[in-house]
Design a protein around this motif. Structure first.
Motif, short mmCIF file in Angstrom:
data_model
loop_
_atom_site.label_atom_id
_atom_site.label_comp_id
_atom_site.label_asym_id
_atom_site.label_seq_id
_atom_site.Cartn_x
_atom_site.Cartn_y
_atom_site.Cartn_z
N LEU A 15 37.91 23.22 44.95
CA LEU A 15 38.81 23.86 43.97
C LEU A 15 38.03 24.69 42.96
O LEU A 15 38.43 25.80 42.58
CB LEU A 15 39.62 22.78 43.26
CG LEU A 15 40.88 23.27 42.51
CD1 LEU A 15 41.85 23.92 43.47
CD2 LEU A 15 41.52 22.12 41.78
N LEU A 16 36.87 24.11 42.55
CA LEU A 16 36.02 24.84 41.60
C LEU A 16 35.52 26.16 42.20
O LEU A 16 35.48 27.18 41.52
CB LEU A 16 34.82 23.97 41.22
CG LEU A 16 35.01 23.08 39.99
CD1 LEU A 16 33.77 22.24 39.75
CD2 LEU A 16 35.33 23.90 38.75
N ILE A 17 35.15 26.06 43.47
CA ILE A 17 34.63 27.26 44.15
C ILE A 17 35.70 28.36 44.17
O ILE A 17 35.41 29.55 44.06
CB ILE A 17 34.16 26.90 45.59
CG1 ILE A 17 32.89 26.08 45.49
CG2 ILE A 17 33.92 28.15 46.45
CD1 ILE A 17 32.48 25.42 46.79
N VAL A 18 36.95 27.97 44.26
CA VAL A 18 38.04 28.95 44.29
C VAL A 18 38.38 29.43 42.87
O VAL A 18 38.56 30.61 42.62
CB VAL A 18 39.29 28.33 44.96
CG1 VAL A 18 40.48 29.30 44.88
CG2 VAL A 18 38.99 27.99 46.40
N LEU A 19 38.44 28.46 41.95
CA LEU A 19 38.92 28.79 40.59
C LEU A 19 37.93 29.62 39.77
O LEU A 19 38.33 30.51 39.03
CB LEU A 19 39.25 27.49 39.83
CG LEU A 19 40.61 26.88 40.16
CD1 LEU A 19 40.84 25.63 39.33
CD2 LEU A 19 41.75 27.88 39.89
N VAL A 20 36.65 29.29 39.88
CA VAL A 20 35.65 29.99 39.06
C VAL A 20 35.63 31.49 39.36
O VAL A 20 35.73 32.31 38.44
CB VAL A 20 34.26 29.34 39.20
CG1 VAL A 20 33.18 30.23 38.60
CG2 VAL A 20 34.26 27.98 38.52
N PRO A 21 35.50 31.88 40.65
CA PRO A 21 35.54 33.34 40.90
C PRO A 21 36.86 33.98 40.46
O PRO A 21 36.89 35.10 39.97
CB PRO A 21 35.39 33.43 42.42
CG PRO A 21 34.80 32.16 42.84
CD PRO A 21 35.28 31.13 41.89
N LEU A 22 37.95 33.20 40.63
CA LEU A 22 39.26 33.73 40.20
C LEU A 22 39.28 34.00 38.69
O LEU A 22 39.75 35.04 38.22
CB LEU A 22 40.37 32.74 40.55
CG LEU A 22 41.11 33.00 41.86
CD1 LEU A 22 42.15 31.91 42.08
CD2 LEU A 22 41.78 34.37 41.85
N ALA A 23 38.75 33.02 37.93
CA ALA A 23 38.72 33.16 36.47
C ALA A 23 37.83 34.31 36.06
O ALA A 23 38.19 35.12 35.18
CB ALA A 23 38.23 31.85 35.84
#
Lengths: 260, 109
Positions: free
Chosen positions: A5-13
């Motif tokens: 989830l972090l891998i997805v959320l960080v680039p998104l943010a």
């Protein structure tokens, strides 16, 4: 929080923050460019107020001076805007005088008032509309009252502006004073002493302004008759009495003197 | 050359030109020198130009090369310079305070 989830959320943010920064930058640039165009737009309007044969020559001069003013304020966007608008607004208000357009005698004393009242009316109308929408969104039942206030203020503004333009009364003190009084009376509520007092004062004020307007129109008519009859000295004397300090009509006097 | 209705503002503008009658002036520079806004200065320049007191000329530059549009300059014509000096002299005499209101009377007061 899982690693996936972090891998997805960080680039998104990060992407969101970047997109937001870029959009803000674009919006700033857009606003800045549009603001910088305001003085030139005012000069375009001024060009429409001068005779066609002089338009190209005069706008060439005005635009070159504005360009110079803008070049002097490089890196100072606010100063640039203020100085540019000040220069262009002065030209806009007096464009026919600069061109020596004698047809302005028809509307002696009302040109500036008409432009200013038009601009103020538009601004007041937009303000009233925005206020109504804001109140409606915030507190739906208030929309009826807000609408009434806005419509009331708009009509009031129209009344004051028309009266000011017709009498050549300085609009810059009439308009804010009128709007403030209107706001105060509306805020005091219907049938309150302030509301009634304001209504009476407004009615009397409009009657007085219309009366002054009629007087002014009569005197302008007699002025026109004097200049048509070629009585320059009487025109000059009457003109100075009617418009003390006015230097705009020198061209009219000059032309009359040159008549055979 | 035609007559121009002389006002204090017109005199103020003429005063700027007579400081150096051969020096061409730009509108914006005159605005700064006189403190008059564009809406006041340009009608005066227009009247003086149409009456033949001033000569208005477009700068002889290539805008592409100079990187800016050609500006317009104003300079007193020969007749205009004479009339400007006359009007300044006449009106200066008219506007000077009478002797009993002069500096001496202020100093003694």
């Amino acid at each position: 929080m899982s690693a996936t989830l972090l891998i997805v959320l960080v680039p998104l943010a990060v992407g969101f923050a970047l997109a937001r920064a870029v959009l803000a930058d674009i919006a700033n640039e857009e606003a800045r460019t549009r603001l910088e165009r305001i003085p030139f737009a005012l000069l375009d309007l001024a060009a429409r107020r001068v005779p066609t044969k002089q338009r190209e020559d005069l706008t060439g001069e005005w635009n070159a001076e504005l360009d110079h003013i803008i070049a002097r304020t490089e890196g100072l966007p606010l100063s640039r805007l203020v100085r540019g608008v000040r220069f262009a607004a002065g030209i806009l208000l007096r464009a026919p005088d600069i061109a020596g357009d004698l047809s302005r005698l028809r509307k002696l004393g009302t040109t500036a008032g008409r432009i200013a009242s038009g601009a103020l009316l538009a601004a007041a109308g937009l303000g009233a509309l925005a206020g109504t929408l804001w109140l409606a969104a915030k507190n739906p039942p208030a929309v009826v009252i807000a609408g009434q206030v806005s419509v009331g203020l708009s009509w009031f503004t129209i009344g004051v502006m028309v009266a000011a333009a017709k009498t050549a009364t300085p609009w810059w003190w009439l308009a804010p004073a009128g709007l403030s009084a209107g706001n105060f009376a509306m805020a005091a509520g219907p049938n309150s002493p302030a509301h009634i007092g304001f209504g009476v004062l407004f009615g009397c004020g409009v009657c007085y302004l219309l009366y002054k307007n009629r007087q002014l129109q009569r005197r302008i008519k007699s002025l026109k008759a004097l200049i048509d009859a070629g009585d320059v000295s009487a025109f000059t004397r009457e003109h100075d009495l009617l418009f003390p300090g006015c230097t705009e009509c020198a061209e009219i006097i000059l032309t009359a003197q040159m008549k055979p | 050359m035609d007559d121009v209705r002389i006002t204090l503002a017109v005199l103020h503008v003429l005063r700027q030109f007579t400081e150096d009658v051969t020096k061409p002036r730009y509108g914006y520079d005159l605005m700064r020198a006189t403190g008059y806004p564009s809406g006041k200065l340009y009608p005066i320049l227009g009247r003086l130009d149409r009456a033949g007191w001033l000569s208005r000329q477009r700068e002889d530059i290539d805008p592409a090369e100079a990187g800016r549009p050609a500006r317009y300059t104003y300079v007193l014509t020969e007749g205009g310079a004479t009339r400007a000096r006359q009007e300044l002299a006449v009106n200066s005499a008219k506007l000077s305070p009478p002797p009993h209101l002069g500096l001496r009377s202020l100093r003694d007061a």
